[in-house]
Design a protein around this motif. Structure first.
Motif, short mmCIF file in Angstrom:
data_model
loop_
_atom_site.label_atom_id
_atom_site.label_comp_id
_atom_site.label_asym_id
_atom_site.label_seq_id
_atom_site.Cartn_x
_atom_site.Cartn_y
_atom_site.Cartn_z
N ASP A 1 0.81 -1.21 0.00
CA ASP A 1 0.00 0.00 0.00
C ASP A 1 0.85 1.26 0.00
N GLY A 2 2.16 1.15 0.11
CA GLY A 2 3.02 2.33 0.07
C GLY A 2 3.05 2.94 -1.32
N GLY A 3 3.36 4.20 -1.40
CA GLY A 3 3.43 4.87 -2.70
C GLY A 3 3.14 6.36 -2.56
N VAL A 4 2.84 6.99 -3.71
CA VAL A 4 2.56 8.42 -3.75
C VAL A 4 1.06 8.60 -3.81
N TYR A 5 0.50 9.30 -2.82
CA TYR A 5 -0.93 9.55 -2.76
C TYR A 5 -1.17 11.02 -3.12
N THR A 6 -2.23 11.25 -3.88
CA THR A 6 -2.55 12.60 -4.36
C THR A 6 -4.00 12.92 -4.02
N CYS A 7 -4.21 14.13 -3.49
CA CYS A 7 -5.56 14.63 -3.23
C CYS A 7 -5.80 15.78 -4.22
N LYS A 8 -6.86 15.70 -5.01
CA LYS A 8 -7.15 16.65 -6.06
C LYS A 8 -8.53 17.25 -5.84
N ALA A 9 -8.63 18.58 -5.82
CA ALA A 9 -9.89 19.29 -5.64
C ALA A 9 -10.22 20.06 -6.93
N ILE A 10 -11.46 19.91 -7.39
CA ILE A 10 -11.87 20.48 -8.67
C ILE A 10 -13.21 21.19 -8.48
N ASN A 11 -13.34 22.44 -8.98
CA ASN A 11 -14.64 23.10 -9.11
C ASN A 11 -14.65 23.87 -10.44
N ASP A 12 -15.66 24.69 -10.65
CA ASP A 12 -15.81 25.36 -11.95
C ASP A 12 -14.72 26.40 -12.20
N LEU A 13 -14.08 26.90 -11.16
CA LEU A 13 -13.10 27.98 -11.32
C LEU A 13 -11.68 27.44 -11.49
N GLY A 14 -11.46 26.13 -11.23
CA GLY A 14 -10.11 25.61 -11.37
C GLY A 14 -9.92 24.34 -10.56
N GLU A 15 -8.69 23.95 -10.40
CA GLU A 15 -8.37 22.73 -9.63
C GLU A 15 -7.03 22.92 -8.96
N ALA A 16 -6.79 22.09 -7.94
CA ALA A 16 -5.54 22.10 -7.18
C ALA A 16 -5.30 20.71 -6.64
N GLN A 17 -4.04 20.39 -6.42
CA GLN A 17 -3.74 19.06 -5.88
C GLN A 17 -2.50 19.13 -5.02
N VAL A 18 -2.41 18.19 -4.08
CA VAL A 18 -1.25 18.05 -3.20
C VAL A 18 -0.87 16.58 -3.18
N GLU A 19 0.40 16.30 -2.90
CA GLU A 19 0.90 14.93 -2.89
C GLU A 19 1.70 14.67 -1.63
N CYS A 20 1.82 13.38 -1.33
CA CYS A 20 2.68 12.95 -0.23
C CYS A 20 3.09 11.51 -0.48
N LYS A 21 4.13 11.11 0.17
CA LYS A 21 4.61 9.73 0.09
C LYS A 21 4.25 8.97 1.37
N LEU A 22 3.75 7.76 1.17
CA LEU A 22 3.42 6.89 2.31
C LEU A 22 4.35 5.69 2.26
N GLU A 23 5.09 5.47 3.34
CA GLU A 23 5.96 4.31 3.46
C GLU A 23 5.42 3.40 4.55
N VAL A 24 5.24 2.13 4.18
CA VAL A 24 4.71 1.13 5.13
C VAL A 24 5.87 0.25 5.54
N LYS A 25 6.14 0.22 6.82
CA LYS A 25 7.27 -0.55 7.34
C LYS A 25 6.76 -1.80 8.06
N GLY A 26 7.53 -2.87 7.93
CA GLY A 26 7.25 -4.12 8.65
C GLY A 26 8.55 -4.72 9.15
N GLN A 27 8.46 -5.78 9.98
CA GLN A 27 9.68 -6.38 10.54
C GLN A 27 10.50 -7.07 9.46
N TYR A 28 9.83 -7.97 8.73
CA TYR A 28 10.45 -8.63 7.59
C TYR A 28 9.44 -8.62 6.46
N GLY A 29 9.87 -8.61 5.26
CA GLY A 29 8.94 -8.63 4.16
C GLY A 29 9.64 -8.71 2.83
N LEU A 30 8.89 -8.65 1.82
CA LEU A 30 9.37 -8.69 0.45
C LEU A 30 9.28 -7.29 -0.13
#
Length: 1096
Positions: free
Chosen positions: A1026-1055
């Motif tokens: 589920d880790g990756g780059v998440y984007t929130c995008k807001a749109i109305n009649d006058l325009g749009e805007a978006q913001v991004e962030c990175k989510l890192e999911v950590k575990g003890q051992y994994g692939l």
């Protein structure tokens, strides 16, 4: 009538295996109370057949089947010409089954059958249907009957199914036409599914191989495995029976029958067969090696001999040859020693000058028998000698036994051609002996009869002490090899009873080389000594065999449960009376709850003892146990269950055992209940004590006490004792709780101490007339003396009641008055030790009426303010102000619980006149009367000019703008994670969440919220993927805007998976390529980069 087309031939009919199942039906019963009757109709007519079943004793509906002929099930033929119906009458409890035939055709005529089945009950009924043909003639209507002739008893039934299975495919239509099969296609489909069963041999379990091969001079074994070992077996070579000889040896090994051919020669290359009853198994034997010919030469000449020939073959003239060459000058002789008939032939001589030849004929001398062979009877193992004399004496010959050539061996010596000797005779030496001189048609014959005393060979049993052990219920077939010539008479005996060969369960059988005792189903009573008696003309022999029938043991005795714990018990039992003839190896134990019927095995390893301790039982639940005995044969039946018992545990030991009080003759102990009580509950406690230095514990309370405090009385002063307490319940006494140190029986002085309650540490206020009841606890030993003073003077008993106890003092005033107020001093004294405490009691009453001056009034823009004059507040803590308008004439509360002497009243109505009154207030409540203002307050109206303000319209619309961006986040695998941001826009924007530039739609792992511009994305139990780059995008009649962030999911051992996605666009087609790399890592961090666009 032509071809019989039937509307019922559309289905596949009934499987042949179902036909066989119909044969194995339960016995007939009377389920049918009304059976269908045969009938007759014309072609195209309708008819109904009815069957009724009474359901009073049936729990569910019975099943019914309708058949036509032998096997055609009509359930699959329903349609417009055939209908099957069923109904049930609730009042009469009768099931009615109907079969309707609509617009009957000619081929519907025949025999029908109805079968009803319910559990193990079965009933059936057959009936006939006749079809009439209607023809119009000059005299009227004539009718002819079309019916199926019933099968005659003399005509055997034809199994069409077997005929089809054994026929060729090109014969199927002919068979169907011959036997009137209408559903040939369905039968052929089933014929493909069936497997042809090979006919199993009744005599042979395993036959001979197709062919065998052996080297010349080698040994070959023919082996067959018999299904029935009692069948007589015969071996044949090229159709002639083979008898046992040293060359042909017959062996028996269990169910195997073996023929061994020793020293195989060219003449053994033949076809062999073995016959058992009516069955036969054949094979061929191939012997490797060429036939050898040994030519003999005679050569006579009078010339020089380069070499000589006989029949075109050179004559050997070596040192050891019978051919010798003698030369004298030009004369040459060929000398043949001991000429035989084989020396006849054409001899030639080749020289340098040419070739010459001559024919030599060798004739035999006439045979004269001087001494013929004589019949011989010899004891087995004694030397055997056969001798005859013929003339000429040098004529070679061959010996034959039962037509088979006798070869010289270590045991058999052939001397002087006409003399045969055997060192020790065997059974195989008996038979017809023939001596045949070579070259003569005459032969000499004699019979040899070998006799042998009967003997029983018990060594073949391989049983110690000749004891045969068998499990009860199995079949015992005991084969004992015997010998004797002639074949002895065999008698089996058990005790004085002779076992016959005609017995049903126990029988004795005798064969040529062995005797057999057969017990079909062994029982315990078959155990004993069996005697074998053999007799023939050479003597008698006896042997004894012991048969031991072992069985599973009898069940043990019902177990006893002498001891029971919280989750365990101790059980004992007695061994079984009969161990089955085999030592008891151990026992299996099972238990169950009394209300249950399911037994549970407690031990998987055998219990060697007759005691066992089941554990892990539920306390308070009744149980039963039972035992199985096990020996080498198996497990016995279970014994009778034990009497029900309930596991009950004693409680744990009491806790917190302390000394509460000690006097010169008593000790008071206190404790707390046990931590664990259990299902048996707690009945009480038992207190015991012992004097220091002794081990004798004395019970202090003869009856158990339910309290957690007890006083031990009657103790000698200044002695030391140890005290212990036990908790008692139905399971018995618990482990005792004992004091750690000894207790000295002597009263100890404890300085007094007063424990003032918290609410008495400050002024204690009560209203006049209320009850005052104060309890002040104190400590001290021995019992302290308590005294009370009020304001430094003794308290009058008539006004205040005081009661003292060992641990507290109570001051009681039934009806409080103002005079009871004051400071009360309490003194507690133990000998010279004193402790004091001071209590402040105040009795209050309601406030008096307040005194007020005239009020003052002033007017402001927002309302009217009224300020009353000051008033007396000596006995008051607050005031309560009421106001009354001249319009309503009702008092209402303006201010309450007010502590100042002036107040401003707001929010008065302009133009109204107001009056005010004030109540004094203390903890007893409001004063009885109020002080009212002398003058009223009039709120004067003022002129107002309304001016409408001017408003400028403001445009609140704006494009989306994130006021709080997304923040890079770390999450732990398995724990929910949230991403938050805030956006401002008008009109309200549409919020879209994306992961790695891919829109998140209808995914149950994600929850999206938006409230007052705050956007939240909740990821439920994220995984490293589920880790990756998440984007929130807001749109109305006058325009749009978006913001991004990175989510890192950590575990003890994994692939860690590295995935690259390539998107290639070709025309209208889109090709998505993914490259994935997986590796193992510690605390993996999963990053998903956005896809890189690839140009077209």
């Amino acid at each position: 009538m032509g071809r019989k087309d039937s509307v019922w031939s559309l289905g596949e009919g009934q499987l042949p295996e179902d036909i066989d199942k119909q044969i194995e039906t339960p016995p007939l019963s009377t389920l049918l109370i009304e059976k269908p009757l045969g009938g007759s109709i014309t072609v195209g007519g309708d008819i109904t057949f009815i069957a009724k079943v009474e359901a009073k004793d049936l729990l569910r509906k019975p099943s019914i089947k309708w058949f036509k002929g032998k096997w055609m099930d009509l359930a699959s033929k329903t349609g417009k010409h055939l209908q099957l119906k069923e109904s049930f009458d609730r009042f009469t409890k009768i099931h009615t089954f109907e079969m309707h035939i609509i617009k009957a055709k000619e081929n519907y005529a025949g025999n029908y059958r109805c079968e009803v089945t319910y559990k193990d009950k079965f009933d059936s009924c057959s009936f006939d249907l006749e079809i009439f043909l209607v023809a119009l003639t000059s005299h009227g209507i004539s009718m002819s009957v079309v019916t199926r002739e019933p099968k005659q008893e003399e005509t055997p039934e034809v199994d069409v199914w077997e005929i089809l299975k054994n026929a060729r495919p090109d014969e199927y239509e002919k068979i169907a036409f011959t036997y009137g099969i209408t559903d040939l296609r369905g039968l052929l489909k089933r014929l493909k599914k069936t497997k042809k069963e090979e006919k199993k041999s009744e005599a042979f379990a395993k036959k001979l191989e197709t062919a065998y091969q052996v080297d010349k001079g080698g040994k070959i074994r023919f082996i067959v495995d018999m299904a029935d070992p009692t069948v007589e077996l015969k071996w044949y070579k090229n159709g002639q029976e083979i008898r046992p000889t040293p060359k042909y040896i017959f062996e028996h090994k269990g169910t195997q029958r073996i023929m061994v051919i020793n020293n195989c020669q060219i003449n053994d290359d033949a076809a062999y067969s073995v016959v058992a009853g009516d069955e036969k198994s054949t094979t061929e034997l191939f012997v490797k090696g060429k036939r050898a010919f040994f030519p003999f030469f005679i050569f006579v000449t009078t010339h020089v001999i380069p070499f000589g020939l006989k029949n075109g073959v050179e004559v050997p003239t070596g040192v050891r040859s019978r051919y010798r060459v003698k030369s004298e000058g030009t004369k040459h002789w060929l000398i043949i020693d001991d000429a035989i008939k084989e020396d006849t032939g054409t001899y030639s001589l080749m020289a340098t000058g040419g070739t010459t030849e001559a024919h030599v004929q060798v004739d035999l001398k006439p045979l004269k028998i001087i001494q013929d062979l004589e019949n011989v009877t010899v004891m087995l193992g004694q030397p055997l000698k056969l001798h005859c004399e013929i003339y000429p004496g040098n004529v070679p010959g061959r010996w034959y036994l039962n037509g088979k050539l006798i070869q010289a061996s270590d045991r058999i010596n052939i001397l002087h051609r006409a003399k045969l000797e055997a060192e020790s005779s065997t059974i195989h030496d008996a038979g017809d002996y023939t001596f045949v001189p070579e070259g003569y048609s005459q032969s000499l014959c004699a019979k040899v009869h070998v006799i042998d005393p009967p003997r029983v060979h018990l060594d073949a049993l391989n049983c110690p002490d000749n004891t045969v052990t068998i499990v009860a219920g199995n079949k015992l077939r005991l084969e004992i090899p015997i010998s004797g010539e002639p074949a002895p008479r065999v008698v089996w005996m058990k005790g004085e009873r002779v076992i016959l060969d005609t017995g049903s369960r126990v029988r004795a059988e005798t064969f040529a080389d062995h005797t057999c005792l057969t017990i079909d189903v062994t029982e315990r009573e078959d155990t004993g000594n069996y005697k074998i008696v053999l007799q023939n003309e050479a003597g008698e022999d006896t042997a004894s065999i012991k048969i031991k029938v072992v069985d599973i043991p009898d069940p043990p005795q019902a177990p006893l449960v002498p001891a029971v714990g919280g989750d365990w018990c101790t059980m004992t039992w007695d061994p079984p009376h009969y161990d089955g003839g085999s030592p008891i190896l151990g026992y299996f134990i099972e238990r169950k709850k009394k209300q249950s019927s399911r037994w549970m095995r407690l031990n998987f390893d055998l219990c060697k003892e007759t005691t066992f301790e089941p554990k892990k039982m539920i306390e308070g639940v009744p149980y039963e146990v039972r035992v199985f005995a096990v020996n080498a044969i198996g497990v016995s039946k279970p014994c009778e269950p034990s009497k029900p018992f309930i596991p009950l545990a004693v409680t744990s030991e009491p806790t917190n055992l302390i000394v509460d009080d000690v006097t010169d003759t008593t000790v008071t102990m206190k404790w707390r209940p046990p931590d664990t009580i259990g299902a048996a509950g707690l009945d009480g406690y038992q207190v015991e004590y012992c004097f220091e230095g002794t081990d004798e514990w004395i019970v202090s309370n003869t009856e158990i006490t339910e309290k957690t405090k007890y006083t031990i009385t009657g103790l000698p002063p200044e002695t030391k004792i140890l005290v212990r307490v036990k908790a008692i319940n139905k399971a018995g006494p618990s482990p005792p709780r004992t004091t750690q140190h000894s207790i000295l029986v002597k009263e100890v002085i404890e300085p007094p101490k007063i424990r003032i309650p918290r609410h008495l540490k400050q002024t204690y206020i009560r209203k006049v007339g209320e009850v005052v009841n104060l309890v002040v606890p104190f400590m001290g030993k021995p019992r302290p003396k308590v005294s009370w003073l009020k304001n430094g003077e003794p308290i009058e008993a008539s006004q205040v009641s005081i009661r003292n106890t060992d641990c507290d003092s109570i001051i009681f005033i039934r009806r409080a008055e103002r005079k009871h107020s004051g400071k009360y001093e309490m003194a507690v004294q133990v000998e010279k030790h004193v402790d004091t405490a001071l209590l402040d009691i105040q009795i209050v009453e309601c406030c008096p009426r307040l005194v007020a001056t005239e009020g003052q009034c002033r007017q402001k823009d927002y309302g009217t303010l009224v300020t009353p004059p000051a008033f007396n507040t000596e006995a008051c803590r607050a005031c309560h102000l009421n106001g009354m308008c001249s319009v309503g004439q009702e008092w209402y509360t303006c201010v309450e619980h007010y502590h100042r002497t002036c107040v401003t009243v707001t929010e008065l109505v302009v133009g109204n006149e107001y009056f005010f009154r004030v109540f004094a207030e203390n903890m007893c409540g409001l004063s009885e009367s109020a002080t009212v203002t002398k003058d009223s307050a009039l709120i004067v109206k003022q002129g107002l000019q309304l001016k409408n303000p001017e408003y400028i319209d403001y445009d609140f619309t704006e494009p989306p703008k994130f006021t709080q961006p997304l923040v890079d986040t770390f999450a732990i695998a398995g724990y929910n994670a949230t991403l938050n941001c805030s956006v401002r826009a008008n009109p309200r924007p549409k919020v879209i969440w994306m992961k790695n530039k891919i829109m998140i739609i209808d995914d149950p792992r994600y929850r999206m919220f938006s409230n007052q511009g705050v956007c939240t994305l909740e990821i439920r139990k994220p995984s490293p993927f589920d880790g990756g780059v998440y984007t929130c995008k807001a749109i109305n009649d006058l325009g749009e805007a978006q913001v991004e962030c990175k989510l890192e999911v950590k575990g003890q051992y994994g692939l860690m998976t590295v995935m690259r996605v390539f998107v290639i666009t070709v025309g209208n087609a889109v090709l998505v390529c993914m490259h994935m790399q997986v590796c193992v890592c510690v605390n993996p961090t999963f990053l998903f980069s956005s896809p890189v666009p690839v140009q077209e």
